[in-house]
Scaffold this motif. Sequence first.
Motif, PDB file in Angstrom:
ATOM      1  N   LEU A  89      14.164  -0.988  19.942  1.00 57.67           N
ATOM      2  CA  LEU A  89      14.764  -0.801  18.562  1.00 57.67           C
ATOM      3  C   LEU A  89      13.378  -0.784  17.597  1.00 57.67           C
ATOM      4  CD1 LEU A  89      16.751  -1.406  16.170  1.00 57.67           C
ATOM      5  CD2 LEU A  89      16.378  -3.715  16.429  1.00 57.67           C
ATOM      6  N   VAL A  90      13.460   0.121  16.623  1.00 54.85           N
ATOM      7  CA  VAL A  90      12.267  -0.041  15.618  1.00 54.85           C
ATOM      8  C   VAL A  90      13.186  -0.245  14.193  1.00 54.85           C
ATOM      9  CG1 VAL A  90      10.961   1.597  14.394  1.00 54.85           C
ATOM     10  CG2 VAL A  90      10.718   1.292  16.945  1.00 54.85           C
ATOM     11  N   ILE A  91      12.496  -1.164  13.194  1.00 49.79           N
ATOM     12  CA  ILE A  91      13.063  -1.145  12.176  1.00 49.79           C
ATOM     13  C   ILE A  91      11.945  -0.871  11.064  1.00 49.79           C
ATOM     14  CG2 ILE A  91      13.836  -2.661  10.265  1.00 49.79           C
ATOM     15  CD1 ILE A  91      15.489  -4.317  12.549  1.00 49.79           C
ATOM     16  N   LYS A  92      12.115   0.246  10.191  1.00 46.24           N
ATOM     17  CA  LYS A  92      11.054   0.656   9.355  1.00 46.24           C
ATOM     18  C   LYS A  92      11.484   0.394   7.883  1.00 46.24           C
ATOM     19  CE  LYS A  92      12.126   5.575   8.911  1.00 46.24           C
ATOM     20  NZ  LYS A  92      11.657   6.967   9.000  1.00 46.24           N
ATOM     21  N   GLY A  93      10.459   0.283   6.961  1.00 44.82           N
ATOM     22  CA  GLY A  93      10.719  -0.205   5.554  1.00 44.82           C
ATOM     23  C   GLY A  93       9.624   0.008   4.611  1.00 44.82           C
ATOM     24  N   ALA A  94       9.764  -0.030   3.409  1.00 46.42           N
ATOM     25  CA  ALA A  94       8.819   0.444   2.429  1.00 46.42           C
ATOM     26  C   ALA A  94       8.125  -1.004   2.049  1.00 46.42           C
ATOM     27  CB  ALA A  94       9.436   0.945   1.237  1.00 46.42           C
ATOM     28  N   SER A  95       6.702  -0.908   2.023  1.00 42.08           N
ATOM     29  CA  SER A  95       6.169  -2.269   1.645  1.00 42.08           C
ATOM     30  C   SER A  95       6.593  -3.459   2.078  1.00 42.08           C
ATOM     31  CB  SER A  95       6.134  -2.095  -0.055  1.00 42.08           C
ATOM     32  OG  SER A  95       5.577  -0.740  -0.771  1.00 42.08           O
ATOM     33  N   MET A  96       6.536  -3.518   3.163  1.00 36.76           N
ATOM     34  CA  MET A  96       7.269  -4.729   3.907  1.00 36.76           C
ATOM     35  C   MET A  96       6.317  -6.045   3.853  1.00 36.76           C
ATOM     36  SD  MET A  96      10.295  -3.996   5.322  1.00 36.76           S
ATOM     37  CE  MET A  96      10.581  -4.512   6.924  1.00 36.76           C
ATOM     38  N   MET A  97       5.050  -5.981   3.766  1.00 36.79           N
ATOM     39  CA  MET A  97       4.317  -7.121   3.588  1.00 36.79           C
ATOM     40  C   MET A  97       4.463  -7.466   2.099  1.00 36.79           C
ATOM     41  SD  MET A  97       2.585  -9.147   5.603  1.00 36.79           S
ATOM     42  CE  MET A  97       2.524 -10.866   5.128  1.00 36.79           C
ATOM     43  N   ALA A  98       4.523  -6.889   1.012  1.00 34.96           N
ATOM     44  CA  ALA A  98       4.722  -7.276  -0.155  1.00 34.96           C
ATOM     45  C   ALA A  98       6.158  -8.071  -0.158  1.00 34.96           C
ATOM     46  CB  ALA A  98       4.686  -6.141  -1.235  1.00 34.96           C
ATOM     47  N   LEU A  99       7.302  -7.322   0.214  1.00 32.60           N
ATOM     48  CA  LEU A  99       8.407  -7.919   0.566  1.00 32.60           C
ATOM     49  C   LEU A  99       8.456  -9.209   1.121  1.00 32.60           C
ATOM     50  CD1 LEU A  99      11.513  -7.721   0.368  1.00 32.60           C
ATOM     51  CD2 LEU A  99      11.585  -6.555   2.549  1.00 32.60           C
ATOM     52  N   VAL A 100       7.722  -9.681   2.310  1.00 29.38           N
ATOM     53  CA  VAL A 100       7.532 -10.755   2.862  1.00 29.38           C
ATOM     54  C   VAL A 100       7.161 -11.838   1.792  1.00 29.38           C
ATOM     55  CG1 VAL A 100       6.408 -12.134   4.657  1.00 29.38           C
ATOM     56  CG2 VAL A 100       7.113  -9.662   5.219  1.00 29.38           C
ATOM     57  N   HIS A 101       5.785 -11.569   1.327  1.00 28.13           N
ATOM     58  CA  HIS A 101       5.397 -12.360   0.406  1.00 28.13           C
ATOM     59  C   HIS A 101       6.403 -12.809  -0.738  1.00 28.13           C
ATOM     60  CE1 HIS A 101       1.712 -12.642   2.164  1.00 28.13           C
ATOM     61  NE2 HIS A 101       1.299 -11.364   2.010  1.00 28.13           N
ATOM     62  N   GLU A 102       6.965 -11.817  -1.227  1.00 25.69           N
ATOM     63  CA  GLU A 102       7.887 -12.049  -2.280  1.00 25.69           C
ATOM     64  C   GLU A 102       8.974 -12.950  -2.061  1.00 25.69           C
ATOM     65  OE1 GLU A 102      10.288 -12.084  -5.825  1.00 25.69           O
ATOM     66  OE2 GLU A 102       8.112 -11.777  -5.531  1.00 25.69           O
ATOM     67  N   LEU A 103       9.561 -12.752  -0.513  1.00 21.97           N
ATOM     68  CA  LEU A 103      10.645 -13.418  -0.125  1.00 21.97           C
ATOM     69  C   LEU A 103      10.265 -14.982  -0.087  1.00 21.97           C
ATOM     70  CD1 LEU A 103      13.466 -13.389   0.714  1.00 21.97           C
ATOM     71  CD2 LEU A 103      12.638 -12.940   2.969  1.00 21.97           C
ATOM     72  N   TYR A 104       8.932 -15.270   0.493  1.00 22.29           N
ATOM     73  CA  TYR A 104       8.729 -16.550   0.556  1.00 22.29           C
ATOM     74  C   TYR A 104       8.588 -17.295  -0.863  1.00 22.29           C
ATOM     75  CZ  TYR A 104       7.664 -16.749   5.550  1.00 22.29           C
ATOM     76  OH  TYR A 104       7.774 -16.782   7.020  1.00 22.29           O
ATOM     77  N   ARG A 105       8.020 -16.333  -1.857  1.00 17.12           N
ATOM     78  CA  ARG A 105       7.817 -17.091  -3.168  1.00 17.12           C
ATOM     79  C   ARG A 105       9.138 -17.347  -3.617  1.00 17.12           C
ATOM     80  NH1 ARG A 105       8.995 -16.339  -7.711  1.00 17.12           N
ATOM     81  NH2 ARG A 105      10.166 -14.104  -7.287  1.00 17.12           N
ATOM     82  N   ARG A 106      10.157 -16.540  -3.728  1.00 16.50           N
ATOM     83  CA  ARG A 106      11.382 -16.765  -4.280  1.00 16.50           C
ATOM     84  C   ARG A 106      12.024 -17.849  -3.139  1.00 16.50           C
ATOM     85  NH1 ARG A 106      15.330 -13.664  -7.026  1.00 16.50           N
ATOM     86  NH2 ARG A 106      13.842 -12.024  -7.135  1.00 16.50           N
TER      87      ARG A 106
END
Length: 282
Positions: free
Chosen positions: A260-277
């Motif tokens: 399986l491969v899951i791709k997505g835009a700007s994933m590291m920025a999303l990761v940091h935002e999810l932890y912040r939120r």
Amino acid sequence: MTETPEHIKWLVDTGDRLKTADGKEVEVWEFRHENDEAVLSAWARHFRNHYCLDAEIDFLRCRCSRQNYLTNIKFPCETSKLGPGIRAGDFGEILVSDYLQWILGYWVPRVRWASKVVRDESPKGSDVIGFRFHEKAGEASTKDVLFVFESKTKFSASKINRLQDAINDSAKDHIRIDESLNFIKQKFFEKNEIEQAQKIERFQSPVDMPYKETYGAAAIISNECFNAGELASSDSRKISNSAKSKKFFPHPNGDNLVLLVIKGASMMALVHELYRRAADEA
């Protein structure tokens, strides 16, 4: 099974399929996340509870705020040497857990991340384990399924083929599955969730009570790092024990290996935002 979270709708099967060097099919999915406040808040709550249940945080945090407790004690650090990589890895494992539970319909215990002693380390054992019961509760069936997934992320430039890394680690899962199952069962027992612990017990005696085994290797990759040719060079026939080793062996469960491969835009920025939120909205 609980209601499907809204963020799962962002996980879309592109219909694209890659072929590895040994002819195995790789499903390509895309995580099409959006700036939707309601969905992001619900997802952050779901994500936060992997590390610390909302019902328990006020007891555990002592005198510090919920936000400080999560940011400085429970969540991997955003700025330390190892923290960002651990954040990415944890994120990938939780997303694969969501895929296994709500896309494929498995029961996936979520005990791994809350059990960390050191926040900037990955937990030991198999990354993601799911279970499917063919018969009603309490009755073992040879059609019951144990699904073990290894997950790797690639959110920054690198020449490393992370799907191959996931395949390599998946080849070790048959060795450590007993320890991983015992760990999950023990965590349920410690919480006095005996019924859940007994579900795990069904899979601890494969000789006496046979079941099906499926293995998976997943790579979660930012769009800017996605390289179809690199991923297609993966080969389950050539597993090495280390990067320096010139000795290869085939994946011991190659016939039951899902890629399986899951791709997505700007994933590291999303990761940091999810932890912040997740911390700010606790």
